[in-house]
Design an enzyme around this catalytic site. Structure first.
Site, PDB file in Angstrom:
ATOM      1  N   SER A 134       0.802  -1.221   0.000  1.00  0.00           N
ATOM      2  CA  SER A 134       0.000   0.000   0.000  1.00  0.00           C
ATOM      3  C   SER A 134       0.835   1.271   0.000  1.00  0.00           C
ATOM      4  O   SER A 134       0.284   2.361  -0.135  1.00  0.00           O
ATOM      5  CB  SER A 134      -0.924   0.015   1.224  1.00  0.00           C
ATOM      6  OG  SER A 134      -0.168  -0.074   2.407  1.00  0.00           O
ATOM      7  N   GLY A 135       2.150   1.162   0.175  1.00  0.00           N
ATOM      8  CA  GLY A 135       2.948   2.376   0.165  1.00  0.00           C
ATOM      9  C   GLY A 135       4.336   2.157   0.716  1.00  0.00           C
ATOM     10  O   GLY A 135       4.742   1.042   1.043  1.00  0.00           O
TER      11      GLY A 135
ATOM     12  N   LYS B  66       4.273   6.579   6.738  1.00  0.00           N
ATOM     13  CA  LYS B  66       3.843   5.694   5.656  1.00  0.00           C
ATOM     14  C   LYS B  66       3.102   6.516   4.611  1.00  0.00           C
ATOM     15  O   LYS B  66       2.056   7.098   4.879  1.00  0.00           O
ATOM     16  CB  LYS B  66       2.938   4.587   6.211  1.00  0.00           C
ATOM     17  CG  LYS B  66       2.436   3.645   5.137  1.00  0.00           C
ATOM     18  CD  LYS B  66       1.533   2.571   5.748  1.00  0.00           C
ATOM     19  CE  LYS B  66       0.996   1.656   4.668  1.00  0.00           C
ATOM     20  NZ  LYS B  66       0.062   0.651   5.224  1.00  0.00           N
TER      21      LYS B  66
ATOM     22  N   ASP C 136      -3.252  -9.735   7.089  1.00  0.00           N
ATOM     23  CA  ASP C 136      -1.912  -9.786   6.501  1.00  0.00           C
ATOM     24  C   ASP C 136      -0.867  -9.963   7.604  1.00  0.00           C
ATOM     25  O   ASP C 136       0.097  -9.196   7.690  1.00  0.00           O
ATOM     26  CB  ASP C 136      -1.641  -8.515   5.706  1.00  0.00           C
ATOM     27  CG  ASP C 136      -0.424  -8.674   4.781  1.00  0.00           C
ATOM     28  OD1 ASP C 136      -0.045  -9.821   4.483  1.00  0.00           O
ATOM     29  OD2 ASP C 136       0.136  -7.652   4.361  1.00  0.00           O
TER      30      ASP C 136
END
Length: 815
Positions: A541-542, A558, A650
């Site tokens: 995601s980044g 982030k 995750d």
């Protein structure tokens, strides 16, 4: 009095040698060591209010008892935690005379020769006493659990503070049929408040609001029968206890546990001034109390919190978690204490033709129904309430099962609660002559402006001048022109603000959920990270960068790269994190929502992730077992203890970070999913989530997704941590499909376990040989067996994360 020998002295008490004599510095004062610490109070001795350091301390130094200031020249005899908090204050756990403080001069606590312990005021009046007698010698002592007890030389306990609690229950202290916890009146007023935790006559523990005018039970939910609230009425022993590990168990089947379950942290269970019951754990490093369990996540469900004729709205970003507002034509009785509620500014004696009704949307008031009108039109409900002098309003409710509306007439408007989740309407009765368009803004319920001020504005706006005087015409024209210019300026400013921030609606929605954190500008974070030059991590995601905030705190930032995917993840992460608080979850410091930029600012973890340390010698077996326990605690909190049901989706070594003491913190909720705890079969996941090698079979076979997917991933991570083998690289002949690779790791460990008939232990065959140091064979075998349970192919065969914590902690207790 005698000096206590072999006593632990708290770190706040610094021993010094001055002129050959031992002194102790306490709260900025230097007092003789022999005078300061007392082992016990003997018959004929006293503790004086005029000697602040004239106190008793428990042998372990955790608790102290003596006179504590509760106001100007007002003192109560109390027990408190010896070590102060970060703000310098001490946490009080018991008071003898909370409702009758003594004078700051000449007052004392005396143990009479008759065996009676009395608290005497300056006028020698007895304000509190144990009413005990004994022919044997008697002593007063404070033990390591915080219990102050009076006992004879034969060991018989005549009196103990654990039998008369105030607002706090300590570990090992029993709550029984004749005991109750009563809140304080406020944070600065220690006298008895309005909230009580007690065993009711039906053997169920309840919370009661016992106000100056009315009383009502509000926990468990009063509309539920005992078995619907998962309580039992059949055990009349009426006992409850919080054990040293943070587990609460009651005879009515009420059970809960601390989020940091385990022996070690100092804890207390307190009925707080706002009527909520909270279990606290002490963060020894930051010297603050952390909530590890609470009865209510939404304070508006607590009775009496905003008082009569008032509405409570849940506002997570406020420290109190709520906002109190008066209903129309009512004013706050006490601006500093909302629990007093609101009072009407009109005559309550209203005749039928003199009233009209104001509608309050998404509002309900609890109880005090004087009539239930089934299948009534709105007009009929209004007529019934108009004709009843005692009626102050009515709830107009649609009964789904019956298919029509009914109304509930109210005699009092108590415990008002506004939530967009309420589809029913509330109508309050007000004088007809005073109803005007000035109350329309209240129906919109703007929280940031008082309703009275808006009403005055509207009155001025709608006034019109019929005179023809040229001077007044010019004056009104100038005022109108000035007002128009102000409106234009504000409109341009608002337009520019929205333009600079991109999509205003989207950004506002993010800001509403991103409550409780500091909002950073993109320029601030760019400067703090030196133009995002130090990359410390990268995920789906980044990218994560290291930076130094203006307060010199090192942080991890982030940056969500993909605009479409990133915005959704940003909303999911911030709305989730805003409701989470656990020592094994990464702490969020702030966020940025500016234009297309979406960033989250986290605390910086000095030792990086578990993945970075997995194949180094920095993690010995003791640290690895602690990481397993801490990670399990964090996931158990997400699944069962937090305010929402959170699936991580995750779990992998890269998302388990390690602080300076190698304590684990679960991170990265970009793949989290908030669910209703009752919705077991979930079909809202449109795509497979997680990381190859750690995903549960449910993802592959399109089965319902539950918290057991995290349990599976946790099991794989634990096996990887013990064996040092990656789930995607156990054998060189593995197929290219994820399922087989996972199964091969689990199968390999199981094969070794079944082949343990040989001389060599199967644990020795599977542990990572590159890790130095000795390990506890029994503990390591337990960890592997638990990991294998978690990695079962069948979802129902896997334990819950709370069960995992329980199994792992059991080995610590047994050791």
């Amino acid at each position: 009095m005698e000096r206590l020998v072999n006593i632990h002295v708290p770190s706040t008490l610094k021993k010094e040698l001055v002129g050959g004599c031992e002194f102790i510095s306490h709260m900025g004062k230097r007092v003789p060591y022999a005078y300061y610490i007392h082992q016990h109070l003997k018959q004929g001795s006293s503790l004086s209010v005029e000697k602040p350091d004239d106190i008793l301390i428990s042998p372990n130094g955790v608790f102290s008892t003596g006179f504590h200031s509760v106001g100007d020249n007002a003192y109560s005899f109390a027990i408190w935690f010896s070590e102060p908090l970060s703000d310098g204050n001490h946490t009080i756990v018991w008071m003898a005379n909370r409702d009758e403080p003594v004078n700051g001069r000449l007052s004392k606590l005396s143990l009479l020769k008759t065996g009676n312990l009395v608290l005497l005021d300056a006028g020698h009046l007895s304000l509190w006493a144990t009413d005990t007698t004994s022919t044997s010698s008697v002593k007063l002592q404070l033990n390591d659990t915080g219990n102050l007890f009076l006992h004879t030389s034969e060991g018989k306990v005549l009196w103990q503070s654990f039998d008369s609690p105030t607002d706090t229950l300590l570990p090992q202290q029993l709550l029984t049929r004749d005991k109750k916890l009563v809140s304080s009146r406020s944070l600065s007023n220690y006298s008895s408040g309005f909230y009580k935790l007690f065993f009711d006559d039906d053997n169920v523990i309840r919370l009661l609001f016992d106000g100056p005018e009315i009383s009502s039970v509000y926990w468990p939910d009063p509309w539920l029968r005992s078995w619907e609230a998962k309580r039992s009425t059949y055990n009349d022993s009426r006992t409850a206890v919080l054990n040293s590990a943070g587990y609460f168990n009651s005879s009515d089947d009420l059970k809960f546990m601390s989020a940091d379950l385990g022996i070690g942290p100092k804890r207390r269970l307190t009925v707080d001034v706002d009527g909520n019951v909270r279990l606290y754990s002490l963060d020894e490093i930051r010297r603050t109390w952390v909530v590890s369990w609470q009865a209510f996540s939404n304070p508006c469900r607590i009775h009496g919190i905003c008082g009569p004729n008032s509405l409570c709205t849940y506002v997570p970003d406020k420290s109190s978690g709520r906002m109190c507002n008066c209903i129309p034509r009512h004013t706050m009785r006490n601006d500093t204490d909302h629990s007093y509620g609101c009072v009407p500014d009109f005559n309550l004696s209203l005749k039928e033709g003199e009233v009209e009704f104001v509608q309050l949307r998404h509002v309900e008031f609890y109880g005090y129904d004087i009539g239930y009108m089934e299948n009534y039109t709105l007009e009929r409900c209004e007529k019934e309430c108009s004709q009843a002098n005692a009626c102050v309003g009515f709830q107009y409710k649609f009964e789904t099962e019956k298919g029509y509306y009914s109304c509930f007439l109210k005699t009092r408007l108590l415990d008002g609660y506004r939530s967009l989740g309420f589809s029913d309407r509330m109508y309050i009765k007000l004088p007809k002559t005073n109803l005007s368009s000035s109350y329309k803004p209240f129906r919109e319920f703007r929280l940031d402006c008082p309703d009275q001020s808006r009403a005055h504005e509207l009155d001025r706006t709608y006034k019109k001048n019929e005179e023809n005087g040229s001077l007044k015409v010019l004056l009104w024209f100038a005022c109108g022109l000035g007002g128009f210019e102000i409106i234009c300026i504000l409109s341009v400013w608002l337009y520019l603000s929205i333009t600079c921030q991109g999509s205003g609606a989207t950004t506002q929605s993010y800001l509403q959920v991103a409550t409780g954190f500091k909002r950073f500008t993109y320029a601030e974070l760019k400067k703090a990270s030196r133009n995002f030059s130090v990359e410390i991590g990268r995920g789906g995601s980044g990218v994560v960068y290291k930076g130094t905030l203006p307060n010199q705190q090192i942080a991890a930032m982030k940056h969500l790269d993909n605009a479409n995917q990133g915005e959704a993840e940003f909303l999911a992460e911030v709305s989730t994190i805003g409701r989470l608080n656990h020592m094994n979850l990464i702490e969020t410091l702030g966020y940025c929502a500016e234009g297309k930029h979406r960033l989250l600012v986290y605390e910086y973890m000095e030792h990086g992730s578990l993945a970075e340390n997995l194949h180094s010698n920095t993690l010995d077996w003791e640290k690895r077992f602690n990481i397993a326990v801490g990670t399990a605690k964090g996931l158990a909190y997400l699944h069962e203890e937090c305010l929402e049901w959170v699936l991580h989706c995750d779990v992998k070594p890269q998302n388990i970070l390690l602080d300076s003491g190698y304590q684990p913190k679960v991170a990265d909720f970009g793949l989290s999913k908030l669910l209703n705890r009752g919705a077991i079969n979930n079909s809202s996941f449109s795509t497979i989530r997680g990381t190859r090698g750690y995903m549960a079979p449910e993802w592959v076979f399109n089965l319902p997704i539950t918290s057991k997917v995290d349990v599976y991933s946790y099991g794989i991570v634990m096996l990887e941590m013990v064996t040092g083998r990656s789930p995607t690289g156990v054998h060189s002949t593995i197929d290219d499909t994820r399922e087989k690779e996972d199964i091969m790791l689990v199968m390999w460990v199981r094969e070794k376990m079944h082949e343990s008939a040989g001389k060599t232990s199967w644990i020795e065959e599977i542990v990572d040989p590159t890790v130095d140091g000795e390990y506890n064979m029994g503990r390591m075998e337990l960890l592997v067996r638990v990991a294998l349970l978690c990695a079962e192919e069948a979802r129902d065969a896997r334990p819950t994360m709370s069960k995992v914590v329980e199994m792992l902690l059991r080995s610590e207790i047994e050791d």
